[in-house]
Design an enzyme around this catalytic site. Structure first.
Site, mmCIF file in Angstrom:
data_model
loop_
_atom_site.group_PDB
_atom_site.id
_atom_site.type_symbol
_atom_site.label_atom_id
_atom_site.label_comp_id
_atom_site.label_asym_id
_atom_site.label_seq_id
_atom_site.Cartn_x
_atom_site.Cartn_y
_atom_site.Cartn_z
ATOM 1 N N ARG A 121 25.020 -145.748 -25.810
ATOM 2 C CA ARG A 121 25.092 -145.573 -27.472
ATOM 3 C C ARG A 121 26.437 -146.008 -28.120
ATOM 4 N NH1 ARG A 121 20.948 -142.427 -29.662
ATOM 5 N NH2 ARG A 121 19.136 -141.926 -28.197
ATOM 6 N N GLU A 142 -2.859 -160.561 -41.868
ATOM 7 C CA GLU A 142 -3.215 -162.114 -42.124
ATOM 8 C C GLU A 142 -2.590 -162.712 -40.864
ATOM 9 O OE1 GLU A 142 -0.635 -163.254 -45.409
ATOM 10 O OE2 GLU A 142 -1.858 -162.002 -46.698
#
Length: 497
Positions: A121, A142
């Site tokens: 991290r 779509e």
């Protein structure tokens, strides 16, 4: 007859007891879920915000939320900034990469934030782009139909499925069907399109010419059915929040699935997830918005691109002292060649043409100004290719055609339903807008102050212009001094006479 009232009373008592037990179980389940979600939330965020969040770390993780324009950033920005040898292998493929690989500096993936458990991290910077949730739902609907429609060239679903399987086994690249969430959504729509086509063949078309494309049930699944299907509820709705929180059905963390199921069952618990997603946005290096395309691209170039360029220049100088005498400030080592054969775009087509442009773009002295020029040229060609593929695909489901005009015909009630189903994403998007506004203001202030000097050096032509201007001003000052000196000497001579 005396037994009838007693039997009725007994049935009422049994019903009451059953209801009470069910309510108690439901309450127990809610309390259990609340405890699970709160525990996850408290362990998922950093107590202290990252002080160095504006500094690019060793690894850049682009958390690509689907249908936000992330593919454009990948091809037109990141592949210009990073040599392919710096990409984590199979970035888009689910967890099939080795983050410990030498020189692994770029990870672009649809994986959720849970993948950070495999990364360091403190050495990773995260960037992402968000989109208006209503538009993102439309675009997802779509695109899943667009890709599925490409399979309609086959005579039946069996043939299409078998051919897709054979092609995937032969290619080394990552196809659309390998990538989350399309590996779920495209097969779903593909099966639906073939089923509707089979019905039309048997009874003939019955659709009206003026029916809106989003409600043309004889050809495609209507939008209102799509958004209410369990698959859509599981994957699409509040997808950005779940992805940033690390709670998609694609997460690599086992505990995340329990949390996810609890939130889907008890919607009020979604607020805990929303807060985690907000705090993660706060700690990101960059947060862009699809709707503010131009401003987002400019900010990406100045916030992320500038730091990649700067780090590359420092690295090249430290690795090669002789580089000070060379004019070639390449972003990568001379022996690093662009090789994108492992990556294919979502249509399965090779991106070698784009990669060739990438080599030219990164071989010279890269600047933020040049990066933006290359980006504008790249998105132009990329959009043309996308438009051609879309047009070709939608012809197979004609007369259905997803246009801006067709979107405007969607009933307001349906839009409000989409908004309600994506309530977490609506709040997160609003929060992202505030972050974007602050970041954009900071960038403008930087470029307006010290950034002017940086911008000048990033543009060789502008730098040359300023050099000439400074030289000219210096010459004028010198001439004035000479004139004053000569004038003073003449006055002195007159006084002596």
């Amino acid at each position: 007859m005396d037994h009838v009232p007693k039997l009725a009373v007994l049935l009422l008592l049994l019903g009451y007891v059953s209801f009470t037990i069910s309510a108690l179980r439901g309450n127990d389940d809610y309390e259990h879920c609340k405890h699970t979600v709160k525990k996850w939330a408290s362990s998922s965020v950093d107590i202290e915000p990252k002080e160095d969040k504006h500094i690019l770390q060793d690894l850049l993780f682009f958390l690509h939320i689907p249908r936000t324009g992330g593919r454009t950033y990948f091809h037109c920005f990141l592949k210009r900034l990073y040599a392919s040898s710096f990409e984590c292998p199979r970035s888009y493929d689910k967890l099939r990469f080795d983050p410990s690989k030498s020189n692994c500096r770029l990870l672009v993936s649809h994986d959720d934030y849970g993948i950070m458990s495999k990364l360091l991290r403190e050495r990773t910077s995260v960037v992402t782009i968000l989109r208006n949730p209503i538009d993102r739902v439309f675009s997802t609907y779509e695109f899943s139909i667009e890709v599925a429609a490409r399979f309609l060239v086959h005579p039946n679903l069996t043939s299409a499925t078998q051919m897709a399987g054979r092609l995937r086994s032969k290619t080394k690249g990552v196809s659309t069907l390998d990538i989350w969430p399309w590996k779920y959504l495209v097969p779903w729509m593909r099966e639906d399109l073939f089923a509707r086509r089979d019905v039309r063949v048997q009874r003939g078309p019955t659709y009206a010419k003026n029916v809106n494309s989003y409600n043309m049930g004889d050809i495609v699944m209507p939008l209102h059915e799509y958004i209410n299907d369990p698959i859509a509820r599981d994957i699409i709705h509040n997808g950005a929040t779940f992805q940033i929180a690390g709670l998609t059905n694609n997460s690599n963390l086992p505990e995340s699935h329990d949390v996810r199921n609890c939130v889907l069952k008890h919607q009020s618990l979604g607020e805990y997830v929303l807060e985690v997603a907000k705090k993660r946005l706060d700690n990101m290096l960059y947060v862009g918005l699809t709707e503010d395309h131009k401003e987002s691209a400019t900010m990406f170039a100045n916030v992320v691109g500038a730091q990649v360029i700067s780090q590359s220049i420092v690295a090249s100088y430290s690795n090669d002292p002789a580089a000070n005498d060379k004019s070639d400030g390449s972003l990568s080592s001379p022996d690093m060649k662009s090789d994108t054969s492992h990556y294919q775009n979502r249509t399965g087509q090779n991106t070698s043409k784009i990669s060739t442009e990438n080599v030219n773009a990164t071989s010279g002295n890269m600047t933020v100004g040049k990066l933006m020029q290359v980006y504008e040229s790249c998105i132009s060609s990329l959009r043309k290719a996308q438009a051609q593929r879309r047009t070709s695909s939608l012809k197979r489901i004609s007369p259905a055609n997803f246009t801006k005009e067709a979107r405007r015909q969607v009933p307001e009630m349906l839009l409000q339903e989409i908004k309600s189903l994506n309530s977490l994403d609506m709040k997160l998007y609003q929060y992202a807008q505030n972050i974007f506004s602050k970041q954009h203001k900071q960038m403008v202030e930087k470029l307006g102050g010290a950034g002017r000097q940086e911008s000048m050096f990033n543009n060789p032509y502008r730098a040359a212009s300023w050099n000439f201007l400074y030289l000219g001003m210096l010459m004028i000052i010198l001439l004035l001094l000479v004139a004053l000196f000569v004038n003073a000497r003449r006055r002195t001579s007159k006084v002596k006479i």
